[in-house]
Design a protein around this motif. Sequence first.
Motif, PDB file in Angstrom:
ATOM      1  N   PHE A  28       0.814  -1.216   0.000  1.00  0.00           N
ATOM      2  CA  PHE A  28       0.000   0.000   0.000  1.00  0.00           C
ATOM      3  C   PHE A  28       0.852   1.272   0.000  1.00  0.00           C
ATOM      4  O   PHE A  28       0.319   2.363   0.168  1.00  0.00           O
ATOM      5  CB  PHE A  28      -0.980   0.007   1.187  1.00  0.00           C
ATOM      6  CG  PHE A  28      -0.333  -0.132   2.544  1.00  0.00           C
ATOM      7  CD1 PHE A  28       0.155   0.975   3.214  1.00  0.00           C
ATOM      8  CD2 PHE A  28      -0.218  -1.371   3.133  1.00  0.00           C
ATOM      9  CE1 PHE A  28       0.746   0.858   4.455  1.00  0.00           C
ATOM     10  CE2 PHE A  28       0.367  -1.516   4.383  1.00  0.00           C
ATOM     11  CZ  PHE A  28       0.851  -0.392   5.043  1.00  0.00           C
ATOM     12  N   LEU A  29       2.178   1.110  -0.178  1.00  0.00           N
ATOM     13  CA  LEU A  29       3.068   2.277  -0.233  1.00  0.00           C
ATOM     14  C   LEU A  29       3.626   2.451  -1.646  1.00  0.00           C
ATOM     15  O   LEU A  29       3.955   1.462  -2.314  1.00  0.00           O
ATOM     16  CB  LEU A  29       4.232   2.108   0.746  1.00  0.00           C
ATOM     17  CG  LEU A  29       3.885   2.034   2.230  1.00  0.00           C
ATOM     18  CD1 LEU A  29       5.157   1.816   3.054  1.00  0.00           C
ATOM     19  CD2 LEU A  29       3.163   3.300   2.699  1.00  0.00           C
ATOM     20  N   GLU A  30       3.724   3.694  -2.089  1.00  0.00           N
ATOM     21  CA  GLU A  30       4.358   4.018  -3.377  1.00  0.00           C
ATOM     22  C   GLU A  30       5.518   4.958  -3.112  1.00  0.00           C
ATOM     23  O   GLU A  30       5.322   6.057  -2.594  1.00  0.00           O
ATOM     24  CB  GLU A  30       3.355   4.694  -4.315  1.00  0.00           C
ATOM     25  CG  GLU A  30       3.981   5.101  -5.645  1.00  0.00           C
ATOM     26  CD  GLU A  30       3.029   5.908  -6.517  1.00  0.00           C
ATOM     27  OE1 GLU A  30       1.819   5.910  -6.218  1.00  0.00           O
ATOM     28  OE2 GLU A  30       3.505   6.543  -7.462  1.00  0.00           O
ATOM     29  N   LEU A  31       6.711   4.518  -3.438  1.00  0.00           N
ATOM     30  CA  LEU A  31       7.899   5.332  -3.190  1.00  0.00           C
ATOM     31  C   LEU A  31       8.061   6.362  -4.311  1.00  0.00           C
ATOM     32  O   LEU A  31       8.210   6.016  -5.475  1.00  0.00           O
ATOM     33  CB  LEU A  31       9.144   4.433  -3.127  1.00  0.00           C
ATOM     34  CG  LEU A  31      10.459   5.170  -2.866  1.00  0.00           C
ATOM     35  CD1 LEU A  31      10.459   5.826  -1.489  1.00  0.00           C
ATOM     36  CD2 LEU A  31      11.645   4.216  -3.004  1.00  0.00           C
ATOM     37  N   VAL A  32       8.040   7.630  -3.930  1.00  0.00           N
ATOM     38  CA  VAL A  32       8.214   8.709  -4.905  1.00  0.00           C
ATOM     39  C   VAL A  32       9.685   9.109  -4.999  1.00  0.00           C
ATOM     40  O   VAL A  32      10.182   9.473  -6.066  1.00  0.00           O
ATOM     41  CB  VAL A  32       7.342   9.929  -4.524  1.00  0.00           C
ATOM     42  CG1 VAL A  32       7.559  11.088  -5.499  1.00  0.00           C
ATOM     43  CG2 VAL A  32       5.874   9.535  -4.484  1.00  0.00           C
ATOM     44  N   GLY A  33      10.426   9.018  -3.886  1.00  0.00           N
ATOM     45  CA  GLY A  33      11.833   9.363  -3.930  1.00  0.00           C
ATOM     46  C   GLY A  33      12.501   9.177  -2.586  1.00  0.00           C
ATOM     47  O   GLY A  33      11.826   9.074  -1.554  1.00  0.00           O
ATOM     48  N   VAL A  34      13.838   9.098  -2.614  1.00  0.00           N
ATOM     49  CA  VAL A  34      14.630   9.047  -1.381  1.00  0.00           C
ATOM     50  C   VAL A  34      15.652  10.184  -1.444  1.00  0.00           C
ATOM     51  O   VAL A  34      16.174  10.511  -2.512  1.00  0.00           O
ATOM     52  CB  VAL A  34      15.340   7.685  -1.207  1.00  0.00           C
ATOM     53  CG1 VAL A  34      14.334   6.582  -0.962  1.00  0.00           C
ATOM     54  CG2 VAL A  34      16.208   7.357  -2.410  1.00  0.00           C
ATOM     55  N   PHE A  35      15.937  10.758  -0.273  1.00  0.00           N
ATOM     56  CA  PHE A  35      16.781  11.953  -0.225  1.00  0.00           C
ATOM     57  C   PHE A  35      17.701  11.889   0.993  1.00  0.00           C
ATOM     58  O   PHE A  35      17.295  11.424   2.065  1.00  0.00           O
ATOM     59  CB  PHE A  35      15.918  13.218  -0.159  1.00  0.00           C
ATOM     60  CG  PHE A  35      14.922  13.296  -1.278  1.00  0.00           C
ATOM     61  CD1 PHE A  35      15.285  13.820  -2.507  1.00  0.00           C
ATOM     62  CD2 PHE A  35      13.630  12.792  -1.103  1.00  0.00           C
ATOM     63  CE1 PHE A  35      14.371  13.857  -3.554  1.00  0.00           C
ATOM     64  CE2 PHE A  35      12.723  12.833  -2.133  1.00  0.00           C
ATOM     65  CZ  PHE A  35      13.092  13.363  -3.374  1.00  0.00           C
ATOM     66  N   SER A  36      18.912  12.406   0.804  1.00  0.00           N
ATOM     67  CA  SER A  36      19.872  12.386   1.912  1.00  0.00           C
ATOM     68  C   SER A  36      19.787  13.643   2.766  1.00  0.00           C
ATOM     69  O   SER A  36      20.380  13.689   3.844  1.00  0.00           O
ATOM     70  CB  SER A  36      21.301  12.221   1.367  1.00  0.00           C
ATOM     71  OG  SER A  36      21.598  13.257   0.442  1.00  0.00           O
ATOM     72  N   THR A  37      19.076  14.650   2.304  1.00  0.00           N
ATOM     73  CA  THR A  37      18.877  15.859   3.119  1.00  0.00           C
ATOM     74  C   THR A  37      17.448  16.373   2.926  1.00  0.00           C
ATOM     75  O   THR A  37      16.846  16.207   1.851  1.00  0.00           O
ATOM     76  CB  THR A  37      19.838  17.001   2.716  1.00  0.00           C
ATOM     77  OG1 THR A  37      19.406  17.548   1.462  1.00  0.00           O
ATOM     78  CG2 THR A  37      21.267  16.513   2.606  1.00  0.00           C
ATOM     79  N   PRO A  38      16.884  17.023   3.937  1.00  0.00           N
ATOM     80  CA  PRO A  38      15.540  17.604   3.790  1.00  0.00           C
ATOM     81  C   PRO A  38      15.483  18.655   2.683  1.00  0.00           C
ATOM     82  O   PRO A  38      14.476  18.770   1.979  1.00  0.00           O
ATOM     83  CB  PRO A  38      15.290  18.235   5.161  1.00  0.00           C
ATOM     84  CG  PRO A  38      16.136  17.457   6.102  1.00  0.00           C
ATOM     85  CD  PRO A  38      17.372  17.124   5.328  1.00  0.00           C
ATOM     86  N   LEU A  39      16.569  19.394   2.486  1.00  0.00           N
ATOM     87  CA  LEU A  39      16.561  20.451   1.476  1.00  0.00           C
ATOM     88  C   LEU A  39      16.408  19.870   0.073  1.00  0.00           C
ATOM     89  O   LEU A  39      15.757  20.465  -0.789  1.00  0.00           O
ATOM     90  CB  LEU A  39      17.834  21.286   1.585  1.00  0.00           C
ATOM     91  CG  LEU A  39      18.035  21.986   2.933  1.00  0.00           C
ATOM     92  CD1 LEU A  39      19.330  22.800   2.945  1.00  0.00           C
ATOM     93  CD2 LEU A  39      16.841  22.890   3.257  1.00  0.00           C
ATOM     94  N   ASP A  40      17.017  18.691  -0.155  1.00  0.00           N
ATOM     95  CA  ASP A  40      16.861  18.046  -1.466  1.00  0.00           C
ATOM     96  C   ASP A  40      15.408  17.613  -1.706  1.00  0.00           C
ATOM     97  O   ASP A  40      14.941  17.551  -2.845  1.00  0.00           O
ATOM     98  CB  ASP A  40      17.767  16.816  -1.556  1.00  0.00           C
ATOM     99  CG  ASP A  40      19.234  17.186  -1.683  1.00  0.00           C
ATOM    100  OD1 ASP A  40      19.506  18.357  -2.039  1.00  0.00           O
ATOM    101  OD2 ASP A  40      20.091  16.330  -1.408  1.00  0.00           O
ATOM    102  N   ALA A  41      14.705  17.294  -0.613  1.00  0.00           N
ATOM    103  CA  ALA A  41      13.318  16.823  -0.751  1.00  0.00           C
ATOM    104  C   ALA A  41      12.340  17.953  -1.030  1.00  0.00           C
ATOM    105  O   ALA A  41      11.239  17.721  -1.552  1.00  0.00           O
ATOM    106  CB  ALA A  41      12.906  16.092   0.529  1.00  0.00           C
TER     107      ALA A  41
END
Length: 238
Positions: A28-41
């Motif tokens: 039930f989860l869809e991964l949109v992206g992974v990020f190493s910093t909050p600013l990149d997200a």
Amino acid sequence: MKIIRCIAIDDEPLALQLVESYIKKTPFLELVGVFSTPLDALRVLDYESIDLIYLDIQMPDISGIDFSKNINSNIRVIFTTAFGEYALDAYKANAIDYLLKPFNYNDFLNASLKAKEWFDLISMKQSPKSEPMLFVKSGYNNVQIKLSEITYFQGFKDYIKIFTDNNPSPILTLMTMKSLMDTLPKEQFIRVHRSYIVPVNKIKNSDRGHVWVRNHKIPISDSYKETFAKFIATRAIR
């Protein structure tokens, strides 16, 4: 089932890979992206619809808790951290849950299920209640009719004419009055004649032999007078 669109933010590559693998194996989860910093997200949050963030707390530049206070309030957060002392601050930040590293897939799944329950509840509250209606066969078509728009039914041999408030021409369908009456909610419709069924909330007036539904004068037959009289008696103010 609602699919929860999510991202993960963590400055530890191995921890980020683990959360990424857990998200991908959860249906039930869809991964949109992974990020190493909050600013990149941030750039993703600007143009993507995100429901949930798996968010580390202790990171350079800005902590996960401070970051969570500056995102859209509709986005929910599950904090992931190796430091238990942030638990209280995390829940004050309106977190769905708090995962203490190292955590396994079972811990991750339990926290994610809490998020799913929350989104399911929100979705249920936002869904408009469907208005009661029925479908009738008219010619080659199945016609949907809202019960609130029905003025009255008139039986005509093996057919029924359905008169509605917004259409001067009745809808003709092949059906018996008995099968129709069995289909209708008993508290909302009453049969007053072998050929007439009327909605009770549209009866304006009545006498010994007739009811008026909007501007239509409809006969009450002898065989239904007693039933109709009891209906009136149970609602009369004495």
